[in-house]
Design an enzyme around this catalytic site. Structure first.
Site, PDB file in Angstrom:
ATOM      1  N   ARG A  35      45.282  42.754  54.700  1.00 34.32           N
ATOM      2  CA  ARG A  35      45.119  41.198  54.107  1.00 34.32           C
ATOM      3  C   ARG A  35      45.836  40.298  55.403  1.00 34.32           C
ATOM      4  O   ARG A  35      45.124  39.125  54.936  1.00 34.32           O
ATOM      5  CB  ARG A  35      44.808  41.013  52.807  1.00 34.32           C
ATOM      6  CG  ARG A  35      44.070  40.288  51.901  1.00 34.32           C
ATOM      7  CD  ARG A  35      44.009  40.188  51.145  1.00 34.32           C
ATOM      8  NE  ARG A  35      45.449  39.960  49.745  1.00 34.32           N
ATOM      9  CZ  ARG A  35      44.805  40.645  49.068  1.00 34.32           C
ATOM     10  NH1 ARG A  35      43.920  40.776  48.205  1.00 34.32           N
ATOM     11  NH2 ARG A  35      46.295  40.675  48.473  1.00 34.32           N
ATOM     12  N   LYS A  58      44.272  35.088  52.298  1.00 35.44           N
ATOM     13  CA  LYS A  58      45.910  34.512  50.572  1.00 35.44           C
ATOM     14  C   LYS A  58      46.281  33.578  51.080  1.00 35.44           C
ATOM     15  O   LYS A  58      47.679  33.676  51.511  1.00 35.44           O
ATOM     16  CB  LYS A  58      46.318  35.802  50.656  1.00 35.44           C
ATOM     17  CG  LYS A  58      47.004  35.811  48.611  1.00 35.44           C
ATOM     18  CD  LYS A  58      47.184  37.046  48.377  1.00 35.44           C
ATOM     19  CE  LYS A  58      48.064  37.423  47.389  1.00 35.44           C
ATOM     20  NZ  LYS A  58      47.601  36.459  45.905  1.00 35.44           N
ATOM     21  N   GLU A 116      36.184  33.629  40.713  1.00 38.63           N
ATOM     22  CA  GLU A 116      37.361  34.759  40.359  1.00 38.63           C
ATOM     23  C   GLU A 116      38.102  33.570  39.783  1.00 38.63           C
ATOM     24  O   GLU A 116      36.935  32.792  38.615  1.00 38.63           O
ATOM     25  CB  GLU A 116      38.316  34.248  41.442  1.00 38.63           C
ATOM     26  CG  GLU A 116      37.733  34.417  42.495  1.00 38.63           C
ATOM     27  CD  GLU A 116      38.914  34.278  43.549  1.00 38.63           C
ATOM     28  OE1 GLU A 116      40.146  35.384  43.867  1.00 38.63           O
ATOM     29  OE2 GLU A 116      38.724  33.769  45.241  1.00 38.63           O
TER      30      GLU A 116
HETATM   31  N1  PLP Z   1      42.427  36.647  43.599  1.00 33.69           N
HETATM   32  C1  PLP Z   1      42.830  35.960  43.981  1.00 33.69           C
HETATM   33  C2  PLP Z   1      42.696  34.369  43.864  1.00 33.69           C
HETATM   34  C3  PLP Z   1      44.458  36.192  43.319  1.00 33.69           C
HETATM   35  O1  PLP Z   1      45.124  34.645  43.499  1.00 33.69           O
HETATM   36  C4  PLP Z   1      44.404  37.532  43.707  1.00 33.69           C
HETATM   37  C5  PLP Z   1      45.853  38.478  43.281  1.00 33.69           C
HETATM   38  O2  PLP Z   1      46.277  38.836  44.252  1.00 33.69           O
HETATM   39  C6  PLP Z   1      43.607  38.738  42.669  1.00 33.69           C
HETATM   40  C7  PLP Z   1      42.263  37.583  43.429  1.00 33.69           C
HETATM   41  C8  PLP Z   1      42.988  39.943  43.026  1.00 33.69           C
HETATM   42  O3  PLP Z   1      43.950  40.582  44.294  1.00 33.69           O
HETATM   43  P1  PLP Z   1      44.184  41.866  44.628  1.00 33.69           P
HETATM   44  O4  PLP Z   1      43.847  42.752  43.570  1.00 33.69           O
HETATM   45  O5  PLP Z   1      45.352  41.811  45.343  1.00 33.69           O
HETATM   46  O6  PLP Z   1      45.810  41.283  43.772  1.00 33.69           O
HETATM   47  C1  COI Z   2      49.086  38.620  42.685  1.00 29.07           C
HETATM   48  O1  COI Z   2      47.860  38.842  41.358  1.00 29.07           O
HETATM   49  O2  COI Z   2      49.306  39.644  43.541  1.00 29.07           O
HETATM   50  C2  COI Z   2      48.791  37.439  42.816  1.00 29.07           C
HETATM   51  O3  COI Z   2      48.675  36.498  43.505  1.00 29.07           O
HETATM   52  C3  COI Z   2      48.477  36.239  41.557  1.00 29.07           C
HETATM   53  C4  COI Z   2      49.311  34.600  41.159  1.00 29.07           C
HETATM   54  C5  COI Z   2      50.601  35.429  41.069  1.00 29.07           C
HETATM   55  C6  COI Z   2      49.366  34.120  42.773  1.00 29.07           C
END
Ligand code: PLP
Ligand code: COI
Length: 339
Positions: A82, A184, A220
């Site tokens: 990612r 991200k 989200e």
């Molecule tokens: N959506 C957003 C905007 C986020 O910042 C995160 C955190 O990382 C997620 C979703 C969930 O992603 P992940 O499960 O890879 O942490």
């Molecule tokens: C994560 O879950 O890793 C996030 O990025 C959430 C937040 C702290 C930005």
């Protein structure tokens, strides 16, 4: 500061300076060998694109102290992939998966004393990031880049942890329909600061974003992905090009199908049709699985399972996911990488 001053029982999601962080420079067309450093300050050019034009991206993953004392990383290859996509979207050089995982392992090993003990529920949160640096003024990609990884011991992201929280629908967007929502990158989070603060001021855990094109479908839940469970044993999560493809969500989609026998559906989640769900939740690395008690929209609170009790399917998903992360449950091949 020694970790003897850390109270593992009251850890939240707050910065704590740990011993060492990884730092590598991209110069002359290649990543230079990374080093571990005690210095938690970066010395960067005043014209750095990361400072002016938001040329940066980041990741979030956790290291877990397993039951047998070993240390688990959860799907770091997915974070590496990612981050490579985020770098590609912002014209930054991609960090090879091997380098990414090696950096994460080095940081975990060097800060092992900060990993919360097994049974406390916390984890060591890793924050890899890439930023554009070097002398520059025009809107263009940077001449140099930094890839760094630091870590912080963390507990629950939402106060109280695994209990239902209420969220409000925001009128703002965090990303544009063909923008950077799926990457991200910091800009998405800068855009979310004011909506998030407004939601918290109104005593909600965070806000929920609707799709930026029509404002009719859930995208989200703050910094986490949405899922809903229907009475027909379906696991439903939004299908959208502007949602961050979460690794927790990806994992839950697989676990829901293979271990709980649910039908997994990526689909539009219309805000006017929340009655289809008997349970709902937010999922992410930081959020883990946070049950959604209710959603405030147009002056009304729509409650799913309960504002105080965790629904049975959400509970099962949580047990399965965290069981794999903490080494109590055998995960699908390749999900857990030992440090
Ligand atoms: N959506 C957003 C905007 C986020 O910042 C995160 C955190 O990382 C997620 C979703 C969930 O992603 P992940 O499960 O890879 O942490
Ligand atoms: C994560 O879950 O890793 C996030 O990025 C959430 C937040 C702290 C930005």
């Amino acid at each position: 500061m020694g970790n003897e001053s850390i109270n593992w029982d009251t850890l939240g999601f707050d910065y704590i300076k740990t011993d060492l962080r990884y730092l590598a420079y991209w110069r002359d067309g290649a990543w230079q060998p990374g080093v571990l450093t005690e210095d938690n300050k970066l010395h960067i050019a005043e014209g750095s694109t990361a400072l002016h034009y938001g040329q940066q991206c980041f990741e979030g993953l956790k290291a877990y102290r397993a039951k047998d004392g070993s240390i688990n990383l959860f799907r770091p290859d997915q974070n590496a992939l990612r981050m490579a996509r985020s770098c590609g979207r912002l014209l930054m050089p991609q960090v090879p998966t091997e380098m990414f995982i090696d950096a994460c392992k080095q940081v975990v090993k060097a800060n092992e004393r900060f990993i919360p003990p097994y049974g406390k529920g916390g984890a060591l949160y890793l924050r890899p990031f890439v930023i554009g640096v070097g002398d520059n003024i025009g809107v263009r990609t940077a001449p140099e880049f930094i890839f760094s990884v630091f870590c912080v011991p963390v507990g629950p992201y939402f106060k109280g942890g695994m209990k239902p929280h209420n969220f409000s629908i925001s009128g703002y967007d965090r990303a544009a329909p063909n923008g950077t929502g799926a990457a991200k990158v910091g800009g998405n989070y800068a855009a979310s600061l004011m909506p998030g603060a407004e939601a918290k001021q109104a005593h909600f855990a965070d806000c929920i974003y609707l799709d930026p094109a029509t404002h009719s479908k859930i995208e989200e839940v703050g910094s986490a992905n949405f899922f809903g469970i229907t009475a027909n044993n379906e696991f439903v999560t939004p299908k959208s090009a502007s949602v961050l493809p979460g690794i927790t969500r990806l994992s839950l989609m697989e676990l829901a199908q293979t271990r709980l026998g649910l039908t997994v559906i990526e689909d539009d989640v219309h805000i006017d049709n929340l009655d289809r769900f008997v349970e709902a939740g937010a999922c992410g690395t930081a959020a883990v699985i946070s049950p959604i008690g209710g959603i405030q929209h147009n002056g009304k609170l729509h409650v799913f399972h309960s504002e105080t009790e965790v629904g049975p399917v959400t509970q099962k998903l949580y047990k399965e996911l965290t069981g794999i992360q903490f080494g109590e449950v055998e995960g699908p091949a390749g999900w857990v990488i030992k440090v």
